[in-house]
Write a protein that holds these residues in place. Structure first.
Motif, PDB file in Angstrom:
ATOM      1  N   GLY A 259      -1.988   0.146   1.302  1.00  0.00           N
ATOM      2  CA  GLY A 259      -3.251  -0.544   1.499  1.00  0.00           C
ATOM      3  C   GLY A 259      -3.295  -1.796   0.653  1.00  0.00           C
ATOM      4  N   VAL A 260      -4.495  -2.309   0.422  1.00  0.00           N
ATOM      5  CA  VAL A 260      -4.690  -3.448  -0.473  1.00  0.00           C
ATOM      6  C   VAL A 260      -5.729  -3.041  -1.512  1.00  0.00           C
ATOM      7  CG1 VAL A 260      -4.118  -5.121   1.318  1.00  0.00           C
ATOM      8  CG2 VAL A 260      -6.498  -4.484   0.940  1.00  0.00           C
ATOM      9  N   PRO A 261      -5.644  -3.587  -2.733  1.00  0.00           N
ATOM     10  CA  PRO A 261      -6.669  -3.288  -3.733  1.00  0.00           C
ATOM     11  C   PRO A 261      -8.038  -3.756  -3.243  1.00  0.00           C
ATOM     12  CG  PRO A 261      -4.779  -4.374  -4.737  1.00  0.00           C
ATOM     13  CD  PRO A 261      -4.619  -4.507  -3.251  1.00  0.00           C
TER      14      PRO A 261
ATOM     15  N   ASP B 125       4.755  -8.602  -1.871  1.00  0.00           N
ATOM     16  CA  ASP B 125       4.706  -8.018  -3.210  1.00  0.00           C
ATOM     17  C   ASP B 125       3.958  -6.699  -3.138  1.00  0.00           C
ATOM     18  OD1 ASP B 125       6.014 -10.202  -4.156  1.00  0.00           O
ATOM     19  OD2 ASP B 125       4.296 -11.080  -5.201  1.00  0.00           O
ATOM     20  N   ILE B 126       4.646  -5.618  -3.524  1.00  0.00           N
ATOM     21  CA  ILE B 126       4.087  -4.272  -3.421  1.00  0.00           C
ATOM     22  C   ILE B 126       4.133  -3.584  -4.781  1.00  0.00           C
ATOM     23  CG2 ILE B 126       4.412  -1.977  -2.395  1.00  0.00           C
ATOM     24  CD1 ILE B 126       5.457  -3.234   0.082  1.00  0.00           C
ATOM     25  N   ILE B 127       3.075  -2.854  -5.107  1.00  0.00           N
ATOM     26  CA  ILE B 127       3.063  -2.043  -6.319  1.00  0.00           C
ATOM     27  C   ILE B 127       2.821  -0.580  -5.947  1.00  0.00           C
ATOM     28  CG2 ILE B 127       2.301  -3.904  -7.835  1.00  0.00           C
ATOM     29  CD1 ILE B 127      -0.543  -2.749  -7.651  1.00  0.00           C
ATOM     30  N   ARG B 128       3.327   0.315  -6.796  1.00  0.00           N
ATOM     31  CA  ARG B 128       3.069   1.750  -6.640  1.00  0.00           C
ATOM     32  C   ARG B 128       2.025   2.153  -7.671  1.00  0.00           C
ATOM     33  NH1 ARG B 128       7.806   3.611  -7.486  1.00  0.00           N
ATOM     34  NH2 ARG B 128       8.409   4.485  -5.463  1.00  0.00           N
ATOM     35  N   GLU B 129       0.985   2.805  -7.237  1.00  0.00           N
ATOM     36  CA  GLU B 129      -0.047   3.262  -8.170  1.00  0.00           C
ATOM     37  C   GLU B 129       0.568   4.230  -9.179  1.00  0.00           C
ATOM     38  OE1 GLU B 129      -4.602   5.056  -8.148  1.00  0.00           O
ATOM     39  OE2 GLU B 129      -3.417   5.043  -6.300  1.00  0.00           O
ATOM     40  N   HIS B 130       0.403   3.912 -10.458  1.00  0.00           N
ATOM     41  CA  HIS B 130       1.035   4.715 -11.506  1.00  0.00           C
ATOM     42  C   HIS B 130       0.514   6.153 -11.463  1.00  0.00           C
ATOM     43  CE1 HIS B 130       3.518   5.276 -14.902  1.00  0.00           C
ATOM     44  NE2 HIS B 130       2.558   5.381 -15.811  1.00  0.00           N
ATOM     45  N   GLY B 131       1.437   7.096 -11.538  1.00  0.00           N
ATOM     46  CA  GLY B 131       1.065   8.504 -11.452  1.00  0.00           C
ATOM     47  C   GLY B 131       1.148   9.046 -10.048  1.00  0.00           C
ATOM     48  N   SER B 132       1.384   8.160  -9.093  1.00  0.00           N
ATOM     49  CA  SER B 132       1.526   8.570  -7.693  1.00  0.00           C
ATOM     50  C   SER B 132       2.914   8.215  -7.221  1.00  0.00           C
ATOM     51  CB  SER B 132       0.489   7.863  -6.823  1.00  0.00           C
ATOM     52  OG  SER B 132       0.778   8.034  -5.448  1.00  0.00           O
ATOM     53  N   ARG B 133       3.446   8.997  -6.315  1.00  0.00           N
ATOM     54  CA  ARG B 133       4.778   8.704  -5.797  1.00  0.00           C
ATOM     55  C   ARG B 133       4.724   7.943  -4.483  1.00  0.00           C
ATOM     56  NH1 ARG B 133       9.842  12.948  -4.917  1.00  0.00           N
ATOM     57  NH2 ARG B 133      11.394  11.327  -4.484  1.00  0.00           N
TER      58      ARG B 133
ATOM     59  N   SER C  44       1.684   6.255  -3.084  1.00  0.00           N
ATOM     60  CA  SER C  44       0.506   5.420  -2.856  1.00  0.00           C
ATOM     61  C   SER C  44       0.829   3.989  -3.286  1.00  0.00           C
ATOM     62  CB  SER C  44      -0.694   5.951  -3.637  1.00  0.00           C
ATOM     63  OG  SER C  44      -1.842   5.171  -3.400  1.00  0.00           O
ATOM     64  N   PHE C  45       0.827   3.051  -2.321  1.00  0.00           N
ATOM     65  CA  PHE C  45       1.264   1.690  -2.579  1.00  0.00           C
ATOM     66  C   PHE C  45       0.191   0.673  -2.180  1.00  0.00           C
ATOM     67  CE2 PHE C  45       4.953   4.318  -1.649  1.00  0.00           C
ATOM     68  CZ  PHE C  45       5.795   4.032  -2.716  1.00  0.00           C
ATOM     69  N   TYR C  46       0.258  -0.491  -2.824  1.00  0.00           N
ATOM     70  CA  TYR C  46      -0.678  -1.569  -2.517  1.00  0.00           C
ATOM     71  C   TYR C  46       0.091  -2.877  -2.344  1.00  0.00           C
ATOM     72  CZ  TYR C  46      -4.384   1.562  -4.155  1.00  0.00           C
ATOM     73  OH  TYR C  46      -5.238   2.621  -4.314  1.00  0.00           O
ATOM     74  N   VAL C  47      -0.267  -3.632  -1.317  1.00  0.00           N
ATOM     75  CA  VAL C  47       0.247  -4.989  -1.156  1.00  0.00           C
ATOM     76  C   VAL C  47      -0.704  -5.917  -1.893  1.00  0.00           C
ATOM     77  CG1 VAL C  47       0.724  -6.867   0.463  1.00  0.00           C
ATOM     78  CG2 VAL C  47       1.341  -4.516   1.058  1.00  0.00           C
ATOM     79  N   ILE C  48      -0.170  -6.728  -2.807  1.00  0.00           N
ATOM     80  CA  ILE C  48      -1.026  -7.611  -3.601  1.00  0.00           C
ATOM     81  C   ILE C  48      -0.813  -9.091  -3.281  1.00  0.00           C
ATOM     82  CG2 ILE C  48      -1.304  -5.973  -5.488  1.00  0.00           C
ATOM     83  CD1 ILE C  48       0.900  -7.476  -6.999  1.00  0.00           C
TER      84      ILE C  48
END
Length: 382
Positions: free
Chosen positions: A176-178, A329-337, A339-343
């Protein structure tokens, strides 16, 4: 996997060999189909590479059929020419029948060529009008990429809209996106606007317009309500998501993707959320100068996102954006394997220098213009 010390992951779908039929383009030798220029002086033997990357087989780069060549006219900034059109890349491309020709921007584009492809990264209304006029006169020439499609990535609100609408979720994970807010008015109105939108601090502030300047890539981290009014609109505010200080840059070229790790903003601890105040400004982060290949990272942070998930995202964005050359540019939510966000999404991004080292040169040439998927896009399927 690691290539020249940099952590990389490569889409395994592409298999390149001597057999042109593997390129899923029938009658490739027919210059009328591939749109290549005849060249009676052409005739180079194929060079062999020493192995493959990931599941990508790079035994040799397919050359164009003898006596044919692909002419790529390019209109790039001096910075992009320096980073992209390196002599080693031009030399290898030439051996494979691909010729790069500089477009003289002081002359009419209609008086230049003939070209099979126009590759560009020039901004401005005047250049867009030049390309539009050229496309009307030469519909057979492929423009990488259409100016109208590129415009979507010049605004951080529109660039992420397609990702938000997609709401991609599968067994491999979700993207998703933040949560974000666009601010274009009075800075003093920002605190109330943030409250109404329900955004949680801290917030990442980025310039709304991406115009290629260094400033458009700067960002700030606002920790408290009072500091929000110090920000300078127009901008976009995104909820900060802890992600282990690492992001993944997904380079999309045609139907091929390549992923590298880069350093990003560090996580914000709970104590910092409670006690930090003000706005912290950061220079450009996650650039090629900030690779994360030598860092001692938590395996949960360093693990690449699932390839099927990235391929699905890239495929959808290619269709929705109408672009072939971009990176995500993609990040993985810390603590999750999963769950990702495009920033962020960037058009025709700079490539890491490690992509141009000797061992990777052939692979880079395939990615840039010579891979089967780019041929499929540029020359059209049969």
């Amino acid at each position: 996997m690691r290539v020249n010390g940099e952590s990389v992951m490569v889409s395994p779908r592409v298999s390149v060999g001597r057999d042109w039929s593997a390129m899923k383009i029938d009658n490739v030798a027919d210059s009328r189909k591939v749109g290549c220029r005849p060249d009676t002086e052409w005739g180079e033997k194929e060079e062999k590479s020493g192995g493959g990357l990931y599941s990508l087989t790079v035994n040799s780069i397919p050359s164009l059929p003898p006596q044919q060549k692909l002419v790529v006219g390019y209109a790039l900034t001096s910075k992009k020419i320096k980073s992209f059109l390196r002599p080693t890349l031009e030399g290898l491309a030439r051996k494979k029948g691909i010729v790069f020709v500089a477009i003289d921007q002081s002359r009419s584009l209609l008086d230049q060529g003939p070209f099979d492809i126009v590759l560009h990264k020039i901004s401005g209304k005047e250049w867009c009008q030049v390309l539009e006029e050229y496309q009307l006169k030469h519909p057979e020439v492929t423009v990488l990429d259409p100016p109208d499609a590129i415009k979507q990535l010049h605004n951080r609100q529109s660039m992420l809209k397609d990702v938000a609408d997609l709401n991609l979720c599968s067994s491999s994970g979700k993207i998703g996106v933040p949560k974000q807010l666009v601010v274009e008015g009075d800075p003093n109105s920002i605190p109330d606007a943030v409250n109404r939108a329900g955004l949680k601090l801290p917030l990442v502030a980025k310039p709304l317009i991406v115009d290629g300047t260094a400033r458009s890539h700067e960002l700030s981290l606002a920790y408290d309500q009072f500091s929000l009014s110090k920000l300078e609109p127009p901008l976009i505010l995104q909820e900060f998501v802890n992600h282990g200080g690492v992001l993944f840059k997904v380079f999309n070229i045609g139907e091929t993707i390549k992923v590298v790790r880069r350093f990003s903003l560090p996580d914000v601890k709970k104590s910092e959320r409670l006690h930090n105040v003000g706005v912290i400004q950061f220079p450009r982060v996650s650039c090629a100068a900030a690779p994360a290949h030598d860092a001692d990272l938590d395996p949960c942070v360093a693990e690449f996102p699932p390839l099927p998930l990235l391929e699905k995202l890239a495929q959808e964005l290619r269709l929705r954006l109408g672009l072939q050359l971009f990176n995500i540019d993609i990040i993985r939510e810390h603590g999750s394997r999963n769950s990702f966000y495009v920033i962020d999404i960037n058009y025709f991004p700079g490539m890491s220098q490690s992509l141009f080292r000797r061992e990777n040169l052939r692979f880079t040439c395939i990615l840039i213009i010579g891979n089967l998927n780019i041929y499929s896009v540029v020359l059209g399927p049969s």
